[in-house]
Every structure is written in structure tokens, then in C-alpha cells.
Design an enzyme around this catalytic site. Structure first.
Site, PDB file in Angstrom:
ATOM      1  CG  ASP A 207      -2.191   0.599   0.939  1.00  0.00           C
ATOM      2  OD1 ASP A 207      -2.098   2.046   0.887  1.00  0.00           O
ATOM      3  OD2 ASP A 207      -3.170   0.047   0.755  1.00  0.00           O
ATOM      4  CG  HIS A 245      -5.542   3.294   1.420  1.00  0.00           C
ATOM      5  ND1 HIS A 245      -4.837   2.228   0.704  1.00  0.00           N
ATOM      6  CD2 HIS A 245      -6.783   3.220   1.357  1.00  0.00           C
ATOM      7  CE1 HIS A 245      -6.114   1.464   0.201  1.00  0.00           C
ATOM      8  NE2 HIS A 245      -7.084   2.229   0.378  1.00  0.00           N
ATOM      9  CB  SER A 417      -9.644   0.257   0.637  1.00  0.00           C
ATOM     10  OG  SER A 417      -8.930   0.540  -0.502  1.00  0.00           O
TER      11      SER A 417
END
Ligand code: NAG
Ligand code: NAG
Ligand code: NAG
Length: 845
Positions: A207, A245, A417
Site C-alpha cells: 500500500d 490508507h 479497500s
């Protein structure tokens, strides 16, 4: 056992650290070369005038070379020439002197690719949820609790006490235990209470970084499995303002049980961070990242992909595909790396996870979302490659997890996600009791343990193994308890086998409107036996369709057992003048089928406009469990698509019938052709092969076949009309039917007047429907069982060529909710803000 594991681990470290030399893209160009066995990269470097840098990640036979920017052009020219030469071996004799000299001694170079820095992958972050409404709803949720809810809250307190969970936001983590919408959670507490909390398992979050200094992650952080490919170095620390994230995803999987924020699904497992999303990346780096420390990192959590804008159609390059295959074959000591991908957030823009080559990979567990009320959130994409769904944002709430910072929490994580990592956590729990399960075992567990949700609106079909499949929800929602229980005594499946169909040539215009162009292929028991294939898991279909507006097209695949896969769906924003070029779609809907019988593909262009196209050809691959494990080999590494021409030795000539049924017996000029002549191919390879003398393209002769696929290539003209109506599903050979004209429609109706009733469809909206229900018409009983559950359409609703674009609404079938959604969102009436920015505004940054 432990000792060998450690030995492997240390050996792995040594190998990997040796190869991870930092790239200097400002001053050097990099090239990845695949060399035939026995060719030394050092010697090749010398011949090439380049510097040998090291192995390319973990890829067998692949090596990286560098050259200073100023002088790399020579290397480039040489490699380009080598590639050309490999394609055109026959012309080798006539190339000119200097080039010939230049490539001497480089015969061992099988494949090469110059590395380019590109930023083509985006995160799949939470589509916005209105903050105010979230707070309001939280308030509402604390009032007016039912008896059951009050009991559930007590139960939650008990669990926290029993497990000694003192994390301050644990009780907000509704995805772990939901005391408000009862039953809408991961059902994980029963797993924890058995002492299964992820011990011994390492997951890697690929990520934008992972905050290893967060007190909620620190104790579970696995430094050796971590790397920063964006700012090269061992520490994938978040550096950009929005590098949050990855940390949030990591918290969902493995946030530590302590006094910070909440806990992860597998709170005693380890978590590594691999940073790739924050800057442009080369294919080499991406390939290296997904195999990074793949003996120790067991599961790779991937909440990203090509943009979900409803017009991108992109997948991993061949180098990355090879790394994925390398991962499942060699990772985890041969049990296979487990790749989990977020399905994508583009449903609002008609996006479909089959247009994303990562989510539609057979090697991926593709995970869509449901919200805390179990509803389908407007963003979560559907597709035939989606395996399961699990919880994420929607219904005025989101996932509560760890954030970047020493003790920061986040309450707004979402999108698919956030769903992917919950699957990762579930798999980590399963692997902690059954570390011997293969990557395919974990997929089987998904298929068998998932729980169907919303059976009334998910377009569910009954599948061959007695499960239900929906394009919107896959096999249903993941229940951690069921998953782990099934894992405990799961008998590992035998190795993977596959059956490759030959290329099936169609070469026929796709009719516009609501008729489909159908092409069938018969798979015989002999073919399946020869392929050592016992039962199907995945099905892939690779196809070429020329079209002047790609988004008009849709494709479905019907299996011999009557299960329908919607391989692609129309996308209103996809105006690419491209069609499908060697694109591979995937379906998990046929899981457990035998594969024998007629497979039919139907290509449609439901938009009546000036755009049209031609269905060129297709091929199908059935992947599944081997009959005899002892003779089954590993699948070869994927190759450049050019090589399809070499491997597609089985060439099928099909005879198309013309749109006019009266003249069907005469093949339209130029239609029957063999695969060699494939005009959609822009690559040099295509024209090369068509120059071979005597290629009977366009002659109409149906006998241009090679001997290697005799079953598939007998005379085509012997059966199509007689068996046309009643025995569509059992046609003898490869055939093509065109439902392209009113004339044919009339014949159709006359022939089947008894059960056909051509009527105006009630629900046709903006080409989003599947009116061509061939199976319905053939066997209404079966179709009732197999198709569309409660909203099965009658066979008579065959089509209505002129209804497209009418005002009739409410969608029908598969895409109801999406239809509603995009009616809503542009006007902003959905309140959740997902439609902002018009057609393509959902970049994450
Ligand atoms: C959820 O877990 C409990 C054990 O904690 C189990 O009894 C129950 O069957 C599970 N729910 C489902 C739907 O399987
Ligand atoms: C990580 O690797 C280092 C050496 O590179 C080693 O000393 C250390 O023990 C390893 N740690 C773990 C947890 O494997
Ligand atoms: C597409 O439409 C044009 C113009 O109507 C026509 O000339 C052409 O033959 C059509 N092509 C196909 C593949 O149907």
C-alpha cells in the site's frame, strides 16, 4: 520443523537483501531480461554493454540490467531488435549487418522489457460518507435499544472481559461485533475465544506505507517482510500527507490488543508493510513487491488497482503476472502466496471488477463490500470474478481502525479497500490453525463457507456444487467462525489442472440492439480427461472484439450446467475506440462444475447508436482440481500475448451463418477464417503469421485445422440449423449463431411458438439488461432453478430490439441497484457524496 522454517527464513533474507539494490532512475535506465537457462547474466551484460544489477525480485530466470541514461539507447535498440527477431525468426537471414552483429551472443534473451516509472495504481479508499449523518446516526443508535440489542451489548462486554480486550474503540468496531444490527459482523469472537488470534501468521499490506511507530501496530510489526519501494529503504513509513490508507488497512488485520484504538481481526498475527502506491513505480518494482519475502509473508493485502472510473481496462503487465504466478507456485514453500484484492469502488460509474486484471485474476481472492446493515453499498463493484463480500463503509458508518500517528484512531475507513483486509484477517486466523493450506484451499473455504446475503436482490444463481452465486455478492459474506471451522478439518485440494480450448474464430459483426451474437464450444469428456481436470474452479475467457465504443459491449458465458457468468457489462463512460483486445475475463461462478458440454458465449451491443463492431475470436480456459495429482505439473509462466500465436496450435475454423436465416447455409464471404488472421491484433506478431503462404483466410474452407484439436474442428456445417432450436445446448461442434435479424427472429418464434412469447420487456433501461436468455428458452425448468432466482424472466422475454433507450425503468436483474444509484448520485440526492466530481472524479489523492 521450526528449525527448517528459520533456516529458510534466514536464507530468504540473505537472497532478498542481496537483490534489493536501490534503483537510481534519474541517472540510469533499467531493463529486465528473461534468459534461457544456462545463460549467464554477467555474460549477457557484457555483450549488451550494460551493467548486471541482480535478479528481478524472486522471478526465476529474470535479471535486471542498468545503463546510464545517456548510453541506454544502444541497449534499447539491441533489445528491440532481439524482440523483433524472436517474432520473425524466419527473417533472420535478411537483417542487415550491424544489427546482426549487435545481437550476436544474445540468443539466450527470451524476453525483455525496458522499465518505465508509471503511476497507474490507485488506492480504493472510502467513498465519502456524510459526517454529520454519521454522527446523527450514532446518536440514534444509542437510543431505543431493543432487548436483543441490550443483550448483545452485554455479550460484547463479556467478550471484552473474557479476552482482556481493553482497547478504547473496540466496542465501536461493529465489524468485529455488531450489537446494533445483530448478525452483521465478522462473527470472529467465537474464534478468538478458542484461542485462535492469528499466532504465527504474517500478512503484508502492499500500500502507501505502514506506520510501524503506531503503538497500535508496533508490537505486531514484521520489519523483515517490509520494504519501501517508493523511497527505497527498509522502512515503509508513511511520508506523504495522505499516506494513511495502508496503516488503516493494517490495523484492521493486526492492530495489537492493548490500550490503543481497537484490535485487528488477527490481533496476534504479524503485519508487514510494502510501500508502492505513493510514487510512480516500475513493473520490476511492482513484481518484486508482490513477491517480497514470500517465504515469510503469507498473505498479501492489496486494496488498490487501476482507476475505478468506469472506463479503464487494465491489468498487470506480463512481468507482474509472472510474479503473481511465481508467488502462488513458489511462495510459502510452494503452498502459494495468498493474494487478496479489493473488488473496486467504481460501481457508481458502471465499473465492473472484470475490467481490472488484478481483481479478475484467478490468483486473487476478490472481495467486495457490504455495509453495517448488510446492504450493498453504492460503490462496491460487481463481477463474475468476485469471490466474497465483507463489511465496509455505508449505512452512515465506516470501519473503525488504527490511523497514522502514535496513538491515532480512524473512524472513517471504507470502500472495498476496507473490506479486503477483513478477508486477510480471516485468512490469517485460518492459517494460524492450518498453515499447510494452499492458496486454492483458502479460495475453496471462501466458496463453501460464505453466507449468501440479500437473496432477494443479489441476482443469485444456484451453482453446480449446491452453493449460490451472485455477481454482486460473490458466494456471500465471509463469516470468520465458519471459515475457520471449515479450515480446521479441510482436506487440501489436489494440484491445479487446466483445460485450454483452441482459439475459436467468429469474425462476425455484433448486432446492435438487444440481440446477442452467440458462439459455442463443446468440451468433451475426452478433452477434460486428457487435461487431467476433475472439477472446475475458475473459468477464464480471452477474447477479441473490435468495436468503436467499448462501453457498449457486454458478454455473458453460459456453462453446460446452465450457470450464467456476466463476464462484462456495459459501461456508460467507456468510450474507448478499442473493443476488447486479448482481454481475459474470469468467472468463479462455475466452481465445482465438470466442464463437459456446450459452453456458449454471447456478445451484445445493446446501445443503438452509430458505434458497432465485430466479434473476432475467443478462447476459454477451465481451471480446477487435477484428477491425478501425481502427473500434474505446475502451470507454465504466463507469456507475452504475442506468443499466443505459437501456443494456439489448435486452430478452429467456424462457419458463421449470415444474419438472414434463409441464406445461412452459405457462409458470408470472408467470415470463416482461422485464428491466424486476427485483425484486432495491433501487434507485429499478427501480421507476421498471416503472411505464411497458403493461409486460407477468407476462403470459407472449414478445414483449416491443425491436428491437435480434432474434436473441436470437424466439419462445422453439419449441424447448426437442425439442432438449432431444441438442442442449442448440445450442438455437436463449434458453431456460431447470429441472432442478428428480424428474419431470424421470425424463424425463431415460429419454431418455438409453443414456449416463446415475444413481448416487450418491462425492464430495459439504458442497455443494462440481459434480455437474451437462451437457456431459458431451451429448458425453462432448468432456467428456473439456475437463473436469477426469484426474478427469473420467462423465456418469452427474449428481446425487444426497440426498447433500448425507452423510459421503461427499474432495471431488472443484475444491475438494479446500480441503476438506482447512478440515477441518484449525479443529483446528489443519495446524500453520501459518492457522485461528486462527475464521471471520473474519484482519484484518491
Ligand atoms: C457465529 O459464531 C458462533 C460461535 O461464536 C457460531 O455458533 C455461529 O454459528 C456463527 N454464525 C454463523 C452464521 O455461522
Ligand atoms: C530479521 O532479520 C534480521 C537480520 O536481517 C535478524 O537478525 C532478525 O532476527 C530477523 N527478525 C525476525 C523477527 O525474523
Ligand atoms: C458499422 O456501421 C457502419 C455504418 O453503418 C457499417 O458500414 C459497418 O459495416 C458496420 N460494421 C459492423 C462491423 O457492423
Amino acid at each position: 520443523m521450526r528449525w527448517t522454517q528459520w533456516a529458510c527464513l534466514l536464507l530468504g533474507l540473505r537472497l532478498s537483501s542481496a537483490t534489493l539494490a536501490v534503483r537510481d532512475h534519474d541517472r540510469h535506465d533499467y531493463f529486465v531480461l528473461q534468459l534461457e537457462q544456462g545463460h549467464s547474466p554477467e555474460v549477457v551484460a557484457q555483450r549488451l554493454g550494460a551493467t548486471y544489477v541482480g535478479r528481478t525480485g524472486e522471478l526465476d530466470g529474470h535479471y535486471t540490467f542498468s545503463s546510464p541514461k545517456g548510453s541506454s539507447e544502444d541497449v534499447d535498440i539491441t533489445l528491440t531488435e532481439l524482440r523483433r527477431r524472436r517474432r520473425k525468426r524466419s527473417e533472420e537471414g535478411i537483417i542487415d549487418g550491424p544489427l546482426r552483429k549487435r545481437t550476436m551472443g544474445l540468443e539466450g534473451v527470451v524476453w525483455s522489457q525496458k522499465q518505465e516509472l508509471r503511476q497507474r495504481l490507485v488506492k480504493r479508499p472510502p467513498p465519502p460518507v456524510g459526517l454529520q449523518s454519521r454522527q446523527k446516526s450514532a446518536e440514534q443508535q444509542t437510543q431505543d435499544k431493543s432487548v436483543e440489542q441490550q443483550e448483545a451489548i452485554q455479550r460484547l462486554d463479556q467478550i471484552a472481559t473474557q479476552l482482556d480486550i481493553g482497547d478504547p474503540i473496540f466496542k465501536e468496531q461493529w465489524h468485529l461485533f455488531n450489537p446494533i444490527q445483530l448478525g452483521h459482523d465478522m462473527n470472529v469472537s467465537g474464534v478468538w475465544l478458542q484461542g485462535i488470534t492469528g499466532q504465527g501468521v504474517i500478512s503484508a499490506v502492499i500500500d502507501d506505507g505502514l506506520d510501524m511507530y503506531s503503538d497500535d501496530l508496533k508490537a505486531n510489526y514484521y520489519a523483515n517482510g517490509s520494504w519501501d519501494f517508493n523511497d527505497p529503504g527498509p522502512e515503509p513509513r508513511p511520508r506523504l500527507f495522505d499516506d494513511k490508507h495502508g496503516t488503516r488497512c493494517a490495523g484492521e488485520i493486526a492492530a495489537v490488543k492493548n490500550n490503543i484504538c481497537g484490535v485487528g481481526m488477527a490481533y496476534d498475527s504479524k503485519i508487514a508493510g510494502i510501500r508502492i502506491l505513493s510514487k510512480p513505480l516500475t513493473d520490476e518494482d511492482e513484481a518484486t513487491s508482490i513477491n517480497y519475502h514470500y517465504q515469510e509473508n503469507q498473505i498479501y493485502s492489496c486494496s488498490w488497482g487501476p482507476p475505478d472510473d468506469g472506463k479503464t481496462m487494465e491489468g498487470p503487465s506480463v512481468l507482474i503476472e509472472r510474479a503473481i504466478v511465481q508467488g502462488v507456485q513458489k511462495g510459502r514453500n510452494g503452498l502459494g502466496s495468498v493474494f487478496v484484492f479489493a473488488a473496486g469502488n467504481g460501481a457508481n460509474y458502471d465499473d465492473n471488477c472484470n475490467f481490472d486484471g488484478y481483481t479478475n485474476s484467478i490468483y486473487s481472492i476478490t472481495v467486495g463490500a457490504i455495509d453495517r446493515a448488510g446492504e450493498h453499498p453504492y460503490y462496491s463493484e460487481s463481477c463474475s470474478a468476485q469471490l466474497v463480500v465483507t463489511y465496509s463503509s455505508g449505512h452512515n458508518d465506516a470501519i473503525h481502525t488504527t490511523d497514522v500517528g502514535k496513538d491515532k484512531c480512524n473512524t472513517g475507513h471504507g470502500g472495498t479497500s476496507a473490506a479486503g483486509p477483513l478477508m486477510v484477517g480471516t485468512a490469517a486466523l485460518a492459517l494460524s490453525v492450518r498453515p499447510d493450506l494452499s492458496w486454492r484451499d483458502l479460495q475453496w473455504l471462501c466458496v463453501l463457507s460464505a453466507i449468501p446475503v440479500h437473496e432477494e436482490d443479489g441476482d443469485w444463481q444456484d451453482t453446480a456444487i449446491g452453493k449460490k452465486f451472485s455477481h454482486m455478492y460473490g458466494y456471500g459474506k465471509i463469516d470468520a467462525y465458519r471459515y475457520v471451522e471449515l479450515a480446521k478439518n479441510w482436506e487440501s485440494v489436489k494440484p491445479q489442472a487446466w483445460y485450454d480450448s483452441p482459439w475459436i474464430s467468429v469474425q462476425h459483426p455484433v448486432p446492435e440492439g438487444d440481440q446477442g451474437l452467440a458462439a459455442s464450444f463443446d468440451v468433451t469428456q475426452t478433452m477434460i480427461n486428457k487435461a487431467n481436470l476433475e472439477r472446475i474452479e475458475h473459468v477464464t475467457v480471452t477474447m477479441n472484439v473490435e468495436h468503436t465504443r467499448r462501453g457498449d459491449l457486454s458478454v455473458e458465458l453460459r456453462s453446460p450446467e446452465g450457470v450464467v457468468s456476466h463476464l462484462s457489462t456495459p459501461r456508460r463512460n467507456d468510450a474507448a475506440r478499442a473493443g476488447y483486445v486479448d482481454w481475459t475475463f474470469m468467472s468463479v461462478a462455475h466452481w465445482g462444475e465438470k466442464g463437459v458440454g456446450t459452453w456458449t458465449i454471447i456478445v451484445k451491443d445493446t446501445n443503438l447508436n452509430e458505434h458497432n463492431g465485430t466479434f473476432i475470436d475467443w478462447r476459454m480456459k477451465l481451471w480446477g482440481e487435477a484428477i491425478d495429482a501425481n502427473i500434474q505439473e505446475l502451470h507454465p509462466m504466463p507469456d507475452e500475448h504475442d506468443d499466443d500465436h505459437e501456443t494456439a496450435s489448435a486452430i478452429v475454423t467456424t462457419t458463421s451463418i449470415s444474419a438472414n436465416p434463409a441464406s445461412h447455409a452459405t457462409p458470408p464471404p470472408g467470415n470463416p477464417t482461422d485464428h491466424i488472421d486476427r485483425p484486432t491484433k495491433p501487434k507485429p506478431g499478427a501480421s507476421d503469421s498471416s503472411t505464411s503462404p497458403g493461409s486460407p483466410t477468407g476462403t470459407g474452407a472449414p478445414d483449416t485445422t491443425t491436428s491437435s484439436a480434432p474434436d473441436a474442428t470437424k466439419s462445422d456445417s453439419d449441424s447448426y440449423l437442425p439442432s438449432f432450436f431444441p438442442t442449442f445446448g448440445v450442438s455437436k461442434k463449434t458453431q456460431v449463431w447470429i441472432y442478428g435479424s428480424i428474419g431470424l427472429i421470425i424463424v425463431f418464434c415460429a419454431g418455438l411458438g409453443a414456449y416463446f412469447l415475444v413481448q416487450r420487456r418491462k425492464r430495459l433501461k439504458n442497455s443494462r439488461d440481459y434480455a437474451f436468455e437462451m437457456v431459458d428458452t431451451v429448458d425453462p425448468d432448468e432456467s428456473k432453478q439456475r437463473l436469477r432466482g426469484g426474478r427469473a424472466r420467462r423465456g418469452g422475454e427474449l428481446y425487444d430490439a426497440f426498447a433500448a433507450g425507452s423510459d421503461d425503468d427499474d432495471g431488472g436483474g443484475f444491475s438494479d441497484d446500480e441503476d438506482e444509484r447512478y440515477e441518484d448520485t449525479p443529483t446528489g440526492s443519495s446524500g453520501s457524496g459518492g457522485g461528486n466530481g462527475g464521471g471520473n472524479g474519484r482519484e484518491p489523492h
